[in-house]
Design a protein around this motif. Structure first.
Motif, PDB file in Angstrom:
ATOM      1  N   GLU A 367       0.829  -1.200   0.000  1.00 23.82           N
ATOM      2  CA  GLU A 367       0.000   0.000   0.000  1.00 23.82           C
ATOM      3  C   GLU A 367       0.865   1.252   0.000  1.00 23.82           C
ATOM      4  OE1 GLU A 367      -3.386   2.496   0.124  1.00 23.82           O
ATOM      5  OE2 GLU A 367      -3.004   0.433  -0.534  1.00 23.82           O
ATOM      6  N   ARG A 370       2.058   1.804  -3.469  1.00 20.73           N
ATOM      7  CA  ARG A 370       0.968   2.312  -4.289  1.00 20.73           C
ATOM      8  C   ARG A 370       0.782   3.809  -4.086  1.00 20.73           C
ATOM      9  NH1 ARG A 370      -4.331   3.621  -4.366  1.00 20.73           N
ATOM     10  NH2 ARG A 370      -4.373   3.684  -2.095  1.00 20.73           N
ATOM     11  N   LEU A 374       1.564   6.311  -7.236  1.00 18.38           N
ATOM     12  CA  LEU A 374       0.400   7.023  -7.766  1.00 18.38           C
ATOM     13  C   LEU A 374       0.543   8.527  -7.573  1.00 18.38           C
ATOM     14  CD1 LEU A 374      -2.680   4.810  -6.831  1.00 18.38           C
ATOM     15  CD2 LEU A 374      -1.633   5.150  -9.066  1.00 18.38           C
ATOM     16  N   SER A 378       0.225  10.514 -10.947  1.00 17.11           N
ATOM     17  CA  SER A 378      -1.104  11.115 -11.095  1.00 17.11           C
ATOM     18  C   SER A 378      -1.055  12.620 -11.334  1.00 17.11           C
ATOM     19  CB  SER A 378      -1.962  10.817  -9.862  1.00 17.11           C
ATOM     20  OG  SER A 378      -1.387  11.386  -8.692  1.00 17.11           O
ATOM     21  N   GLU A 398      -3.215   1.732 -11.058  1.00 17.78           N
ATOM     22  CA  GLU A 398      -3.295   0.870  -9.880  1.00 17.78           C
ATOM     23  C   GLU A 398      -3.219  -0.599 -10.275  1.00 17.78           C
ATOM     24  OE1 GLU A 398      -6.877   2.143  -7.907  1.00 17.78           O
ATOM     25  OE2 GLU A 398      -5.723   3.359  -6.504  1.00 17.78           O
ATOM     26  N   ALA A 402      -0.560  -3.325  -9.031  1.00 21.45           N
ATOM     27  CA  ALA A 402      -1.004  -4.586  -8.430  1.00 21.45           C
ATOM     28  C   ALA A 402      -0.336  -5.769  -9.114  1.00 21.45           C
ATOM     29  CB  ALA A 402      -2.522  -4.707  -8.515  1.00 21.45           C
TER      30      ALA A 402
END
Length: 419
Positions: A367, A370, A374, A378, A398, A402
């Motif tokens: 997590e 991530r 991101l 982003s 995402e 993963a």
């Protein structure tokens, strides 16, 4: 983008018998007047033609091909291509239209001319050109999707025309199988504001070569986004010709390369008029053995472009071992009367300090990864300005992360079993 340059004519001094003391021909200098080789000194002088036969055979040593997997692209560079019209999906939209037109249409060739053999091969192979027109005073959004191209070598040509003082967002969605080489011309007339988003979500074995040429008119603005996520080899080369006073170009890109994937962008901005502005911002991530990205950025500020304001940058985030990111910014300035110009490039591994900070606050490792990745990517996605598309692209990023987490877990399990 650029016209075909006139052939360089070798000249000889009337005193050819006089040789500078101590000077002798270099192995690659081409000093002999009968076979003088004059190198291309500036990006705008690169050869361009719509005829593939005018280009020499591609060896993979050329400046525009040396970082590309030419062996995998040979069939698109100089092989036969299917140039027939293909199926696309586009809803009827007020203020926008999509039509097939003849290659002899007046807008074809207005934005640029092919600068590599693959682009010229596609240009000369197409039977029809897809014309997307944005018009009217009210902002409009149109999405054009392609997902049924199959895996046969194919040529494509699209012209996107923003009429004077119009405002629009054009989204090009690419998915499914593909063996495609295409040209996309973007013509932004006076006072128009146009945003282009090209999304590559091809199947794992797809190959896509694209050349995007844009011409930006007086006081007009172009925002251009390249989002490359899927495909085996994806090479998108955007160029922007700021042809008239006050033209503005904002070129952006985000890409995520997995194991064995090659994602490439060669960006060119030509400031050719006074008081023009450009920003180039590309970000990418790499994970998995053999993941490869290439970014080359060329900015030319010509003698006819006083008052230019330009900046380009590329950032790459390395998430695993066995990856390679090439990042090459170039800046040419031919006038001293500018507001500003600069470039930056950085490639680095995942920051363990950021990871430790988040884990120390109870966030699991996957997590934490991530969140950091991101946050890095982003920034580009959130500048598109269309919430539905932004949400879709964040979800796709995402999913890429993963997949990387699953691969790491599998590798760790295999290592533990072996031990």
């Amino acid at each position: 983008m650029s016209a075909t340059p006139a052939p360089t004519t070798a000249t000889t001094d009337s005193r050819d018998d006089l040789v500078q003391h101590g000077a002798k021909a270099h192995s690659d200098g081409g000093w002999d007047a009968s076979d003088r080789k004059v190198p291309v000194q500036t990006r705008s002088e690169r050869f361009a033609s719509t005829d593939p036969a005018a280009f020499p055979d591609v060896t993979g040593r050329e400046v525009d091909w040396k970082l590309s997997p030419v062996a995998n692209l040979r069939h698109l560079i100089d092989g036969p291509l299917d140039g027939s019209p293909y199926a696309y999906l586009a809803r009827e939209t007020p203020g926008a239209s999509v039509d097939w037109v003849s290659p002899s249409h007046e807008l074809v060739g207005r934005a640029g001319t092919p600068e590599d053999k693959a682009s010229a091969n596609a240009w000369s192979s197409v039977e029809n050109v897809l014309l997307i027109t944005v018009k009217g005073d009210e902002p409009t959004t149109i999405t054009v999707g392609r997902s049924g191209l199959d895996d046969q070598p194919r040529a494509g040509h699209t012209v996107i025309h923003a009429e004077a003082n119009s405002s629009g967002l054009v989204i090009l969605l690419n998915s499914g199988a593909a063996n495609l080489v295409e040209n996309v011309e973007i013509v932004v007339d006076e006072g128009a504001h146009l945003t282009i988003v090209s999304v590559q979500e091809w199947d794992d074995e797809a190959i896509h070569l694209g050349s995007h040429f844009s011409r930006v008119g007086r006081d007009a603005q172009l925002k251009h986004f390249v989002v490359s996520l899927g495909g085996k080899v994806v090479r998108i080369n955007p160029s922007a010709h700021l042809a008239e006073q006050g033209a503005d170009a904002d070129l952006n890109g985000v890409y995520f390369a997995d194991a064995g994937q090659h994602l490439e962008q060669q960006v060119y901005v030509n400031h050719d008029a006074p008081n023009t502005k450009s920003r180039v911002n590309y970000k990418g991530a790499l994970q998995g053995e053999g993941a490869r990205t290439v970014w080359i950025g060329d900015v030319l500020i010509g003698r006819t472009a006083p008052g230019t304001d330009s900046y380009e940058q590329n950032r790459n985030l390395v998430l695993s071992e066995g990856t390679r990111a090439d990042s090459i910014p170039n800046l040419e300035i031919e006038t001293g009367d500018i507001l500003g110009a600069g470039h930056a490039s950085a490639t680095g591994r995942f920051d363990d300090e950021h990871l430790f900070y988040l884990e120390s606050r109870g966030i699991p490792e996957d997590e934490a990864r991530r969140i950091v990745v991101l946050g890095f990517l982003s920034e580009i996605v959130q500048r598109i300005g269309e919430q539905g598309l932004q949400d879709r692209l964040i979800a796709a990023l995402e999913a890429e992360l993963a997949g990387g987490a699953a691969a790491r877990a599998e590798a760790d399990a295999n290592a533990a079993t072996t031990a």
